[in-house]
Write a protein that holds these residues in place. Structure first.
Motif, PDB file in Angstrom:
ATOM      1  N   PHE A 191       5.038   3.651   2.446  1.00 14.83           N
ATOM      2  CA  PHE A 191       4.353   2.446   1.960  1.00 14.83           C
ATOM      3  C   PHE A 191       4.389   1.388   3.053  1.00 14.83           C
ATOM      4  O   PHE A 191       5.307   1.325   3.862  1.00 14.83           O
ATOM      5  CB  PHE A 191       4.964   1.933   0.653  1.00 14.83           C
ATOM      6  CG  PHE A 191       6.442   1.666   0.686  1.00 14.83           C
ATOM      7  CD1 PHE A 191       6.934   0.394   1.001  1.00 14.83           C
ATOM      8  CD2 PHE A 191       7.360   2.666   0.374  1.00 14.83           C
ATOM      9  CE1 PHE A 191       8.294   0.148   1.023  1.00 14.83           C
ATOM     10  CE2 PHE A 191       8.720   2.423   0.390  1.00 14.83           C
ATOM     11  CZ  PHE A 191       9.198   1.156   0.714  1.00 14.83           C
ATOM     12  N   ARG A 192       3.335   0.578   3.068  1.00 12.09           N
ATOM     13  CA  ARG A 192       3.177  -0.449   4.086  1.00 12.09           C
ATOM     14  C   ARG A 192       2.748  -1.771   3.435  1.00 12.09           C
ATOM     15  O   ARG A 192       2.053  -1.765   2.418  1.00 12.09           O
ATOM     16  CB  ARG A 192       2.119  -0.033   5.118  1.00 12.09           C
ATOM     17  CG  ARG A 192       2.471   1.214   5.914  1.00 12.09           C
ATOM     18  CD  ARG A 192       3.634   0.968   6.870  1.00 12.09           C
ATOM     19  NE  ARG A 192       3.906   2.128   7.723  1.00 12.09           N
ATOM     20  CZ  ARG A 192       4.774   3.084   7.430  1.00 12.09           C
ATOM     21  NH1 ARG A 192       5.444   3.039   6.280  1.00 12.09           N
ATOM     22  NH2 ARG A 192       4.964   4.105   8.265  1.00 12.09           N
ATOM     23  N   THR A 193       3.169  -2.859   4.040  1.00 15.48           N
ATOM     24  CA  THR A 193       2.819  -4.181   3.529  1.00 15.48           C
ATOM     25  C   THR A 193       1.408  -4.561   3.965  1.00 15.48           C
ATOM     26  O   THR A 193       1.092  -4.558   5.150  1.00 15.48           O
ATOM     27  CB  THR A 193       3.810  -5.243   4.035  1.00 15.48           C
ATOM     28  OG1 THR A 193       5.116  -4.933   3.539  1.00 15.48           O
ATOM     29  CG2 THR A 193       3.415  -6.631   3.563  1.00 15.48           C
ATOM     30  N   LEU A 194       0.555  -4.867   2.983  1.00 19.88           N
ATOM     31  CA  LEU A 194      -0.790  -5.359   3.278  1.00 19.88           C
ATOM     32  C   LEU A 194      -0.785  -6.868   3.468  1.00 19.88           C
ATOM     33  O   LEU A 194      -1.631  -7.420   4.170  1.00 19.88           O
ATOM     34  CB  LEU A 194      -1.748  -5.003   2.137  1.00 19.88           C
ATOM     35  CG  LEU A 194      -2.024  -3.517   1.903  1.00 19.88           C
ATOM     36  CD1 LEU A 194      -2.974  -3.355   0.728  1.00 19.88           C
ATOM     37  CD2 LEU A 194      -2.618  -2.880   3.152  1.00 19.88           C
ATOM     38  N   VAL A 224      -0.498  -0.973  -4.611  1.00 16.79           N
ATOM     39  CA  VAL A 224      -1.872  -0.547  -4.343  1.00 16.79           C
ATOM     40  C   VAL A 224      -1.842   0.915  -3.914  1.00 16.79           C
ATOM     41  O   VAL A 224      -1.047   1.307  -3.059  1.00 16.79           O
ATOM     42  CB  VAL A 224      -2.503  -1.412  -3.226  1.00 16.79           C
ATOM     43  CG1 VAL A 224      -3.939  -0.972  -2.963  1.00 16.79           C
ATOM     44  CG2 VAL A 224      -2.456  -2.890  -3.607  1.00 16.79           C
ATOM     45  N   ILE A 225      -2.707   1.727  -4.528  1.00 21.56           N
ATOM     46  CA  ILE A 225      -2.735   3.144  -4.218  1.00 21.56           C
ATOM     47  C   ILE A 225      -4.119   3.703  -4.517  1.00 21.56           C
ATOM     48  O   ILE A 225      -4.804   3.236  -5.433  1.00 21.56           O
ATOM     49  CB  ILE A 225      -1.649   3.907  -5.036  1.00 21.56           C
ATOM     50  CG1 ILE A 225      -1.567   5.359  -4.602  1.00 21.56           C
ATOM     51  CG2 ILE A 225      -1.908   3.778  -6.530  1.00 21.56           C
ATOM     52  CD1 ILE A 225      -0.378   6.102  -5.216  1.00 21.56           C
ATOM     53  N   LEU A 259       0.841  -1.197   0.000  1.00 21.72           N
ATOM     54  CA  LEU A 259       0.000   0.000   0.000  1.00 21.72           C
ATOM     55  C   LEU A 259       0.875   1.245   0.000  1.00 21.72           C
ATOM     56  O   LEU A 259       1.711   1.439   0.883  1.00 21.72           O
ATOM     57  CB  LEU A 259      -0.902   0.012   1.228  1.00 21.72           C
ATOM     58  CG  LEU A 259      -1.767   1.263   1.408  1.00 21.72           C
ATOM     59  CD1 LEU A 259      -2.816   1.358   0.301  1.00 21.72           C
ATOM     60  CD2 LEU A 259      -2.452   1.258   2.780  1.00 21.72           C
ATOM     61  N   ASN A 260       0.694   2.098  -0.996  1.00 22.62           N
ATOM     62  CA  ASN A 260       1.430   3.352  -1.105  1.00 22.62           C
ATOM     63  C   ASN A 260       0.499   4.493  -0.694  1.00 22.62           C
ATOM     64  O   ASN A 260      -0.617   4.611  -1.195  1.00 22.62           O
ATOM     65  CB  ASN A 260       1.902   3.548  -2.549  1.00 22.62           C
ATOM     66  CG  ASN A 260       2.838   2.437  -2.986  1.00 22.62           C
ATOM     67  OD1 ASN A 260       4.044   2.528  -2.847  1.00 22.62           O
ATOM     68  ND2 ASN A 260       2.266   1.358  -3.521  1.00 22.62           N
ATOM     69  N   THR A 261       0.972   5.337   0.212  1.00 24.04           N
ATOM     70  CA  THR A 261       0.074   6.320   0.798  1.00 24.04           C
ATOM     71  C   THR A 261       0.800   7.626   1.119  1.00 24.04           C
ATOM     72  O   THR A 261       2.034   7.680   1.139  1.00 24.04           O
ATOM     73  CB  THR A 261      -0.558   5.739   2.086  1.00 24.04           C
ATOM     74  OG1 THR A 261      -1.524   6.651   2.599  1.00 24.04           O
ATOM     75  CG2 THR A 261       0.498   5.483   3.144  1.00 24.04           C
ATOM     76  N   VAL A 262       0.023   8.657   1.368  1.00 26.41           N
ATOM     77  CA  VAL A 262       0.538   9.950   1.818  1.00 26.41           C
ATOM     78  C   VAL A 262      -0.214  10.319   3.087  1.00 26.41           C
ATOM     79  O   VAL A 262      -1.451  10.307   3.120  1.00 26.41           O
ATOM     80  CB  VAL A 262       0.361  11.042   0.749  1.00 26.41           C
ATOM     81  CG1 VAL A 262       0.737  12.405   1.315  1.00 26.41           C
ATOM     82  CG2 VAL A 262       1.213  10.738  -0.475  1.00 26.41           C
ATOM     83  N   SER A 263       0.513  10.634   4.135  1.00 18.91           N
ATOM     84  CA  SER A 263      -0.089  10.914   5.446  1.00 18.91           C
ATOM     85  C   SER A 263      -0.669  12.320   5.494  1.00 18.91           C
ATOM     86  O   SER A 263      -0.494  13.130   4.573  1.00 18.91           O
ATOM     87  CB  SER A 263       0.962  10.750   6.539  1.00 18.91           C
ATOM     88  OG  SER A 263       1.956  11.762   6.417  1.00 18.91           O
TER      89      SER A 263
END
Length: 285
Positions: free
Chosen positions: A100-103, A196-197, A89-93
């Motif tokens: 990015f975090r592992t799903l 994933v984004i 998972l690619n994200t912006v806080s």
């Protein structure tokens, strides 16, 4: 078998056993002879062809095991782990930091049938930094990405059911998944990764002005950040500009149960003035 009969020609009327000839004892099997002779280091008297066959049967499992161990060691040295499907998972806080975090992560054979695994692994060997997406034919691409979306969506099952039952404590949005295999991250490992984004975020990353406002949560994320910008540009050119869906950028919905939150947990893309009155926080997908 021996048949017991009385013989009328014998005066003392003793019992006479008339026995049919017993078959000769079975010879010791070749394998038994072979093992016995090998233990004595003496193979004389054994047929050469049988010896070679027996040696081959013994050596084959050893050779297969040694080859497998060598291939595993080579993959480890090259940091190639193409037997694994990694969901990232690619994200912006809220503070506009990219991370990015592992799903999840599992053996690729649990996600795809044998032929699908073969095609994906073969194509993954030819991925380059210039073209990071695993290149498959249109039908295979759709089947693979659909299988990936199903795996990830399964983690949202409770939220989907809650929404169907009429719960208002559910939030959802559309995501994009893309199949890649380029070396990335601090360890520079080559894995089959389903990126994933959020769809809105992917669109925003192709905008230079919006991308400039984002910093990295970790300096080691610069390789992934460059990759996501490249994917965002590809998405902009192949999907947004053409107005056509592309199987390489697979669109699917995810949702999560939410709770009330007093802090301004707003989407940085929209800004605080466009947020709903009831602020929510995302739980882990």
């Amino acid at each position: 078998m021996c048949n017991e009969i009385q013989s009328p020609n014998v005066a003392d009327e003793k019992m006479v056993l008339e026995c049919s000839r017993e078959p000769e004892m079975l010879q010791t099997s070749f394998k038994g002879q072979f093992i016995k002779k090998v233990s004595k280091m003496d193979l004389r008297g054994l047929d050469t062809r049988d010896v070679m066959i027996e040696l081959g049967l013994i050596a084959l499992p050893l050779a297969v095991g040694a080859t497998g161990a060598w291939m595993n060691a080579r993959r480890w040295q090259q940091k190639k782990f193409l037997e694994t499907m990694h969901y990232s998972l690619n994200t912006v806080s809220r503070s506009k930091k990219f991370a990015f975090r592992t799903l999840g992560e599992e053996t690729i054979s649990k996600v795809l049938p044998t032929e699908g695994v073969r095609r994906v692994q073969k194509a993954a060997e030819h991925v380059t930094n210039e073209n990071p997406i695993i290149n498959l034919d249109k039908e295979t691409t759709w089947l693979v990405n659909n299988a990936i979306a199903n795996q990830i969506s399964a983690d949202c099952s409770q939220a989907f059911i809650a929404r169907d039952l009429g719960s208002t404590d559910v939030i959802s949005t559309w995501y994009i998944t893309m199949l890649t295999a380029e070396p990335t991250g601090i360890a520079n490992m080559k894995k089959i990764r389903a990126m994933v984004i959020k769809e809105d975020l992917l669109k925003a990353l192709s905008d230079p002005e919006k991308a400039k406002s984002i910093s990295l949560e970790n300096p080691g994320y610069k390789i992934r950040w460059a990759l996501m910008q490249k994917l965002a540009n590809m998405y902009n050119e192949e999907v947004i500009a053409t107005g056509k869906q592309n199987a390489k950028f697979f669109r699917f919905e995810l949702c999560s149960l939410v709770g009330k939150c007093d802090s301004a947990a707003y989407d940085w893309l929209k800004g605080p003035e466009k947020q709903p009155e009831l602020l929510v926080r995302y739980k882990a997908i």
